[in-house]
Design an enzyme around this catalytic site. Sequence first.
Site, PDB file in Angstrom:
ATOM      1  N   GLY A  49       0.803  -1.144   0.054  1.00 25.72           N
ATOM      2  CA  GLY A  49      -0.106   0.060   0.016  1.00 25.72           C
ATOM      3  C   GLY A  49       1.046   1.169   0.005  1.00 25.72           C
ATOM      4  O   GLY A  49       0.391   2.170  -0.601  1.00 25.72           O
ATOM      5  N   ASN A  50       1.949   1.230   0.512  1.00 29.32           N
ATOM      6  CA  ASN A  50       3.082   2.566   0.760  1.00 29.32           C
ATOM      7  C   ASN A  50       3.521   2.800  -0.580  1.00 29.32           C
ATOM      8  O   ASN A  50       3.901   3.748  -0.755  1.00 29.32           O
ATOM      9  CB  ASN A  50       3.856   2.268   1.846  1.00 29.32           C
ATOM     10  CG  ASN A  50       5.028   1.421   1.407  1.00 29.32           C
ATOM     11  OD1 ASN A  50       4.816   0.110   1.101  1.00 29.32           O
ATOM     12  ND2 ASN A  50       6.191   1.988   1.265  1.00 29.32           N
ATOM     13  N   LYS A  69      -9.488  -7.635   7.801  1.00 29.47           N
ATOM     14  CA  LYS A  69      -8.752  -6.937   6.797  1.00 29.47           C
ATOM     15  C   LYS A  69      -9.138  -5.471   6.928  1.00 29.47           C
ATOM     16  O   LYS A  69     -10.137  -5.007   6.664  1.00 29.47           O
ATOM     17  CB  LYS A  69      -8.930  -7.357   5.413  1.00 29.47           C
ATOM     18  CG  LYS A  69      -8.180  -6.873   4.266  1.00 29.47           C
ATOM     19  CD  LYS A  69      -7.040  -7.683   4.138  1.00 29.47           C
ATOM     20  CE  LYS A  69      -6.028  -6.588   3.240  1.00 29.47           C
ATOM     21  NZ  LYS A  69      -4.681  -6.994   3.454  1.00 29.47           N
ATOM     22  N   LYS A  73      -3.439  -9.340  -0.457  1.00 26.53           N
ATOM     23  CA  LYS A  73      -2.669  -9.482  -1.653  1.00 26.53           C
ATOM     24  C   LYS A  73      -1.177 -10.215  -1.485  1.00 26.53           C
ATOM     25  O   LYS A  73      -0.786 -10.741  -2.492  1.00 26.53           O
ATOM     26  CB  LYS A  73      -2.313  -8.065  -2.255  1.00 26.53           C
ATOM     27  CG  LYS A  73      -1.436  -7.044  -1.418  1.00 26.53           C
ATOM     28  CD  LYS A  73       0.002  -6.988  -1.557  1.00 26.53           C
ATOM     29  CE  LYS A  73       0.804  -6.203  -1.157  1.00 26.53           C
ATOM     30  NZ  LYS A  73       0.427  -6.002   0.136  1.00 26.53           N
ATOM     31  N   LYS A 109       2.974 -11.270   5.083  1.00 23.81           N
ATOM     32  CA  LYS A 109       3.928 -11.292   4.180  1.00 23.81           C
ATOM     33  C   LYS A 109       4.781 -12.439   4.539  1.00 23.81           C
ATOM     34  O   LYS A 109       5.198 -13.125   3.281  1.00 23.81           O
ATOM     35  CB  LYS A 109       4.898 -10.010   4.225  1.00 23.81           C
ATOM     36  CG  LYS A 109       4.126  -8.715   3.835  1.00 23.81           C
ATOM     37  CD  LYS A 109       4.689  -7.489   3.907  1.00 23.81           C
ATOM     38  CE  LYS A 109       3.862  -6.475   4.038  1.00 23.81           C
ATOM     39  NZ  LYS A 109       2.713  -6.276   3.164  1.00 23.81           N
TER      40      LYS A 109
HETATM   41  N1  LIG Z   1       8.581  -7.750  12.467  1.00 26.70           N
HETATM   42  C1  LIG Z   1       8.357  -6.715  11.747  1.00 26.70           C
HETATM   43  N2  LIG Z   1       9.469  -6.332  11.112  1.00 26.70           N
HETATM   44  C2  LIG Z   1       9.333  -5.433  10.026  1.00 26.70           C
HETATM   45  N3  LIG Z   1       8.244  -4.853  10.025  1.00 26.70           N
HETATM   46  C3  LIG Z   1       7.340  -4.810  10.804  1.00 26.70           C
HETATM   47  C4  LIG Z   1       7.171  -6.028  11.750  1.00 26.70           C
HETATM   48  N4  LIG Z   1       6.164  -5.996  12.142  1.00 26.70           N
HETATM   49  C5  LIG Z   1       5.557  -5.323  11.703  1.00 26.70           C
HETATM   50  N5  LIG Z   1       6.091  -4.664  10.799  1.00 26.70           N
HETATM   51  C6  LIG Z   1       5.456  -3.476   9.794  1.00 26.70           C
HETATM   52  O1  LIG Z   1       4.752  -3.905   8.896  1.00 26.70           O
HETATM   53  C7  LIG Z   1       4.853  -2.804   7.979  1.00 26.70           C
HETATM   54  C8  LIG Z   1       4.344  -3.445   6.692  1.00 26.70           C
HETATM   55  O2  LIG Z   1       2.959  -4.037   6.491  1.00 26.70           O
HETATM   56  P1  LIG Z   1       1.895  -3.134   5.759  1.00 26.70           P
HETATM   57  O3  LIG Z   1       2.045  -1.576   6.118  1.00 26.70           O
HETATM   58  O4  LIG Z   1       0.574  -3.597   6.082  1.00 26.70           O
HETATM   59  O5  LIG Z   1       2.470  -3.367   4.260  1.00 26.70           O
HETATM   60  P2  LIG Z   1       1.937  -3.034   2.699  1.00 26.70           P
HETATM   61  O6  LIG Z   1       0.819  -1.960   2.998  1.00 26.70           O
HETATM   62  O7  LIG Z   1       3.395  -2.500   2.227  1.00 26.70           O
HETATM   63  O8  LIG Z   1       1.531  -4.112   2.171  1.00 26.70           O
HETATM   64  C9  LIG Z   1       6.052  -2.395   7.966  1.00 26.70           C
HETATM   65  O9  LIG Z   1       6.299  -0.896   7.483  1.00 26.70           O
HETATM   66  C10 LIG Z   1       6.340  -2.161   9.649  1.00 26.70           C
HETATM   67  O10 LIG Z   1       5.898  -0.764  10.272  1.00 26.70           O
HETATM   68  N1  LIG Z   2      -5.740  -6.280  -0.568  1.00 25.82           N
HETATM   69  C1  LIG Z   2      -4.969  -6.103   0.306  1.00 25.82           C
HETATM   70  O1  LIG Z   2      -4.138  -6.889   0.781  1.00 25.82           O
HETATM   71  O2  LIG Z   2      -4.443  -4.681   0.247  1.00 25.82           O
HETATM   72  P1  LIG Z   2      -3.364  -4.198   1.241  1.00 25.82           P
HETATM   73  O3  LIG Z   2      -2.067  -4.533   0.970  1.00 25.82           O
HETATM   74  O4  LIG Z   2      -3.334  -2.534   0.654  1.00 25.82           O
HETATM   75  O5  LIG Z   2      -3.994  -4.385   2.654  1.00 25.82           O
END
Ligand SMILES: Nc1ncnc2c1ncn2[C@@H]1O[C@H](COP(=O)(O)OP(=O)(O)O)[C@@H](O)[C@H]1O
Ligand SMILES: NC(=O)OP(=O)(O)O
Length: 333
Positions: A12-13, A128, A212, A274
């Site tokens: 998402g970022n 979610k 995703k 992830k």
């Molecule tokens: N054990 C961990 N190691 C690294 N990051 C972590 C951990 N646990 C949580 N995070 C957080 O998870 C975030 C990634 O998840 P998210 O923001 O949902 O991902 P995206 O939206 O990029 O798919 C990282 O930016 C970090 O802030």
């Molecule tokens: N569908 C889904 O997993 O979206 P985000 O990664 O933005 O949460």
Amino acid sequence: MRSRKIVIALGGNALGDTPQSQLAAVQKAAGCIADLAIKGHRIVVAHGNGPQVGMINLAMDYSATNGPHIPIIPLAECGAMSQGYIGYHLQQALYDVFRERSFRREIASVVTQVLVHEDDAAFGKPVKPIGKFYTWEEALKIASEKGFQFVEDSGRGFRRVVASPRPQRILELNVIRRMMEEDVVVIAAGGGGIPVVERDGRLQGVDAVVDKDLSSAKLAEDLEADMLMILTAVDRVCVNFNRPNQRPLDRITVQEAIGHMRDGQFAPGSMLPKVEACVEFVKNNPKGEAVITSLDQAPKAILGEAGTRIVSDRSEESKIKKLRSVDHVISNA
Ligand SMILES: Nc1ncnc2c1ncn2[C@@H]1O[C@H](COP(=O)(O)OP(=O)(O)O)[C@@H](O)[C@H]1O
Ligand SMILES: NC(=O)OP(=O)(O)O
């Protein structure tokens, strides 16, 4: 470097909150994808849609509540709209960057449906997060008016949560594969894919948003990809994240990853899916590699010089065997 099949999951970022910020954000992602395509790799890009599907759903809900003759648009349709919206921006950014670099490669988005089980327990337990962040008072008000559920999201506020069933089958897999084999840069399984179930021999969308990362792992497994690359905000996965004894991980085996998951090292809804996705991919495709890193580190990560790599226990064993045999040769020399 040999050409590899790479499935990239964009977090998402890597996308923004508004059309303008998203266009700017995808330009960075497009630069990174272009670097890999220009090196001869075959690329399939999957992406998140949490903020976007929430925004679309909110706009649709507002229109249906306040505007005349505007129908209620279900979440599955909102997911389909998010694939078009994000796919369009990614296609445009990739088109521009390829042209700038005088590189010819076709790009296309595939509206992707993902089959889920109707009796998936996830339908009874929404986890979610989608859409914007609310204060506690705002969340409480919306919850009582609409019946939505909310959770506190990593100290950033309250977010609506929806069901997120596991992806069972990617319905457009064969066309995605054919396009990838034809060297098209394919954007697929956006937002985890549009969740559908089979009822009386017909497909029907359901109110949910698929993760995703899990769909990307399924796609990578089904395409027999060499690499699943999950791009997010951090360079590496850490144990003891955000604590004084935080330690970044370079390379872990599936067993080690499972151990860390059991110890609760990864936050549910962010890092946990992830790592889970990487474990699934590598377990089912031991020759493949999975890596979690940031957009900036992606070019180094593909060379094994950055990111957190999750490798199969078997590949780690054979590496140790090789090292032992080198030791043996050295000690007998
Ligand atoms: N054990 C961990 N190691 C690294 N990051 C972590 C951990 N646990 C949580 N995070 C957080 O998870 C975030 C990634 O998840 P998210 O923001 O949902 O991902 P995206 O939206 O990029 O798919 C990282 O930016 C970090 O802030
Ligand atoms: N569908 C889904 O997993 O979206 P985000 O990664 O933005 O949460």
